[in-house]
Design a protein around this motif. Structure first.
Motif, PDB file in Angstrom:
ATOM      1  N   SER A   1      -6.818  -0.081  15.813  1.00 29.35           N
ATOM      2  CA  SER A   1      -6.080  -0.897  14.848  1.00 29.35           C
ATOM      3  C   SER A   1      -5.673  -2.249  15.420  1.00 29.35           C
ATOM      4  N   ILE A   2      -5.652  -2.389  16.745  1.00 32.69           N
ATOM      5  CA  ILE A   2      -5.231  -3.656  17.348  1.00 32.69           C
ATOM      6  C   ILE A   2      -6.202  -4.785  17.008  1.00 32.69           C
ATOM      7  N   PRO A   3      -7.512  -4.639  17.290  1.00 29.70           N
ATOM      8  CA  PRO A   3      -8.420  -5.724  16.878  1.00 29.70           C
ATOM      9  C   PRO A   3      -8.490  -5.896  15.367  1.00 29.70           C
ATOM     10  N   LEU A   4      -8.294  -4.810  14.617  1.00 35.97           N
ATOM     11  CA  LEU A   4      -8.292  -4.938  13.158  1.00 35.97           C
ATOM     12  C   LEU A   4      -7.107  -5.777  12.689  1.00 35.97           C
TER      13      LEU A   4
ATOM     14  N   VAL B   1      -5.633 -10.558  -0.042  1.00 32.24           N
ATOM     15  CA  VAL B   1      -7.022 -10.480   0.410  1.00 32.24           C
ATOM     16  C   VAL B   1      -7.110 -10.087   1.884  1.00 32.24           C
ATOM     17  N   ALA B   2      -6.246 -10.662   2.723  1.00 32.04           N
ATOM     18  CA  ALA B   2      -6.323 -10.380   4.162  1.00 32.04           C
ATOM     19  C   ALA B   2      -6.096  -8.896   4.473  1.00 32.04           C
ATOM     20  N   PRO B   3      -5.036  -8.250   3.953  1.00 31.04           N
ATOM     21  CA  PRO B   3      -4.903  -6.808   4.191  1.00 31.04           C
ATOM     22  C   PRO B   3      -6.038  -5.993   3.593  1.00 31.04           C
ATOM     23  N   LEU B   4      -6.587  -6.466   2.462  1.00 31.77           N
ATOM     24  CA  LEU B   4      -7.709  -5.747   1.855  1.00 31.77           C
ATOM     25  C   LEU B   4      -8.931  -5.777   2.768  1.00 31.77           C
ATOM     26  N   ILE B   5      -9.195  -6.932   3.369  1.00 29.62           N
ATOM     27  CA  ILE B   5     -10.306  -7.037   4.318  1.00 29.62           C
ATOM     28  C   ILE B   5     -10.076  -6.104   5.502  1.00 29.62           C
ATOM     29  N   CYS B   6      -8.863  -6.122   6.025  1.00 28.79           N
ATOM     30  CA  CYS B   6      -8.528  -5.276   7.176  1.00 28.79           C
ATOM     31  C   CYS B   6      -8.674  -3.798   6.826  1.00 28.79           C
ATOM     32  N   THR B   7      -8.246  -3.422   5.626  1.00 27.01           N
ATOM     33  CA  THR B   7      -8.336  -2.024   5.210  1.00 27.01           C
ATOM     34  C   THR B   7      -9.783  -1.579   5.063  1.00 27.01           C
ATOM     35  N   MET B   8     -10.609  -2.403   4.446  1.00 30.08           N
ATOM     36  CA  MET B   8     -12.012  -2.046   4.261  1.00 30.08           C
ATOM     37  C   MET B   8     -12.724  -1.885   5.606  1.00 30.08           C
ATOM     38  N   LEU B   9     -12.397  -2.749   6.556  1.00 31.58           N
ATOM     39  CA  LEU B   9     -13.004  -2.630   7.882  1.00 31.58           C
ATOM     40  C   LEU B   9     -12.499  -1.404   8.629  1.00 31.58           C
ATOM     41  N   SER B  10     -11.246  -1.022   8.359  1.00 27.97           N
ATOM     42  CA  SER B  10     -10.650   0.079   9.114  1.00 27.97           C
ATOM     43  C   SER B  10     -11.204   1.443   8.708  1.00 27.97           C
ATOM     44  N   LEU B  11     -11.726   1.573   7.497  1.00 22.46           N
ATOM     45  CA  LEU B  11     -12.160   2.889   7.025  1.00 22.46           C
ATOM     46  C   LEU B  11     -13.234   3.505   7.922  1.00 22.46           C
ATOM     47  N   PRO B  12     -14.384   2.846   8.139  1.00 27.06           N
ATOM     48  CA  PRO B  12     -15.372   3.465   9.036  1.00 27.06           C
ATOM     49  C   PRO B  12     -14.904   3.524  10.485  1.00 27.06           C
ATOM     50  N   VAL B  13     -14.115   2.536  10.906  1.00 22.45           N
ATOM     51  CA  VAL B  13     -13.634   2.535  12.292  1.00 22.45           C
ATOM     52  C   VAL B  13     -12.745   3.744  12.543  1.00 22.45           C
ATOM     53  N   TYR B  14     -11.815   4.013  11.640  1.00 19.22           N
ATOM     54  CA  TYR B  14     -10.955   5.183  11.788  1.00 19.22           C
ATOM     55  C   TYR B  14     -11.774   6.470  11.728  1.00 19.22           C
ATOM     56  N   GLY B  15     -12.799   6.475  10.887  1.00 19.28           N
ATOM     57  CA  GLY B  15     -13.656   7.654  10.824  1.00 19.28           C
ATOM     58  C   GLY B  15     -14.331   7.942  12.155  1.00 19.28           C
ATOM     59  N   TYR B  16     -14.861   6.904  12.786  1.00 20.30           N
ATOM     60  CA  TYR B  16     -15.492   7.086  14.097  1.00 20.30           C
ATOM     61  C   TYR B  16     -14.472   7.547  15.139  1.00 20.30           C
TER      62      TYR B  16
END
Length: 235
Positions: free
Chosen positions: A82-85, A134-149
């Motif tokens: 979550s830090i780089p996100l 928009v900024a939190p939305l971008i962060c959330t969309m990127l975090s989904l697969p990252v958190y899954g991994y």
């Protein structure tokens, strides 16, 4: 309004003013709990459709110690990811403010000048706050697969069943499960402890968050990973 810094400062002043107009009453507001309760019921219905009444049951059962270790293995990986996100989200917000502060300010002002009802005024507010949306939305969309991994790695480190092949779609599904159940718990815990003294609230939030993660989020993560593995094995 021509300066992005003025754009941010104006929102901070508005936020401070609105906060001072609504001081904490010290009494728990039952309406504040409505959203997390509704979201929790929706998630439970979806989980019950998949797993019936075993939605939070682990098979085989885990001891408290092992459950804590498995949860922590997933949690610290998610935290590091979550830090780089968060950095990406901050950069996206600053970029959007720098590029869109002036046009959004002008558009919002024009909408307010020609506002004919509450809907137009609310729409103007949404337009003004677009970078904050928009900024939190971008962060959330990127975090989904990252958190899954990250969750998959945490489960695999304790020899739990995970899909052998774990593409972007499967990682996103596991990330959605993680973020949905964790998000509902965070909202619920924050509302429950909102009226408590700061130090007490912080300690209880941490305790409740760990318990929620161990007994609500972790079973859903394990069951999602197991279901993804079964689907992959059936192909």
């Amino acid at each position: 309004m021509t300066d992005p810094s003025e754009y941010i400062a104006q929102h901070l002043r508005n936020f401070s003013a609105s906060s001072s107009d609504h001081p904490a009453s010290g009494v728990l507001n039952p309406y504040a709990l409505l959203l997390p309760i509704v979201l929790f019921v929706v998630l439970v219905c979806i989980a019950a459709f998949e797993d019936r009444w075993a939605m939070f049951r682990l098979a085989p059962p885990m001891s408290f110690r092992r459950r804590l270790f498995v949860w922590w293995s997933c949690a610290w990986r998610q935290f590091l990811a979550s830090i780089p996100l968060a950095v990406i989200g901050g950069v996206a917000f600053l970029y959007l403010v720098h590029r869109l502060a002036v046009p959004l300010g002008h558009l919002s002002g024009n909408m307010l000048q020609h506002a004919t009802g509450m809907f137009t005024a609310m729409l103007s507010l949404v337009v003004t706050a677009m970078p904050l949306i928009v900024a939190p939305l971008i962060c959330t969309m990127l975090s989904l697969p990252v958190y899954g991994y990250m969750v998959r790695k945490g489960l695999a480190s304790h020899a739990l069943a995970v899909p052998a092949r774990f593409g972007l779609w499967r990682a996103t599904r596991l990330g959605v499960t993680t973020l949905a159940w964790s998000g509902v718990g965070t909202l619920f815990i924050a509302d429950l402890t909102a009226t408590l003294p700061h130090r007490v609230a912080e300690g209880l939030r941490l305790l409740f968050f760990v318990v929620w993660g161990m007994y609500i989020v972790l079973p859903r993560q394990i069951r999602r990973a197991e279901r993804l593995r079964q689907v992959l094995s059936a192909k």
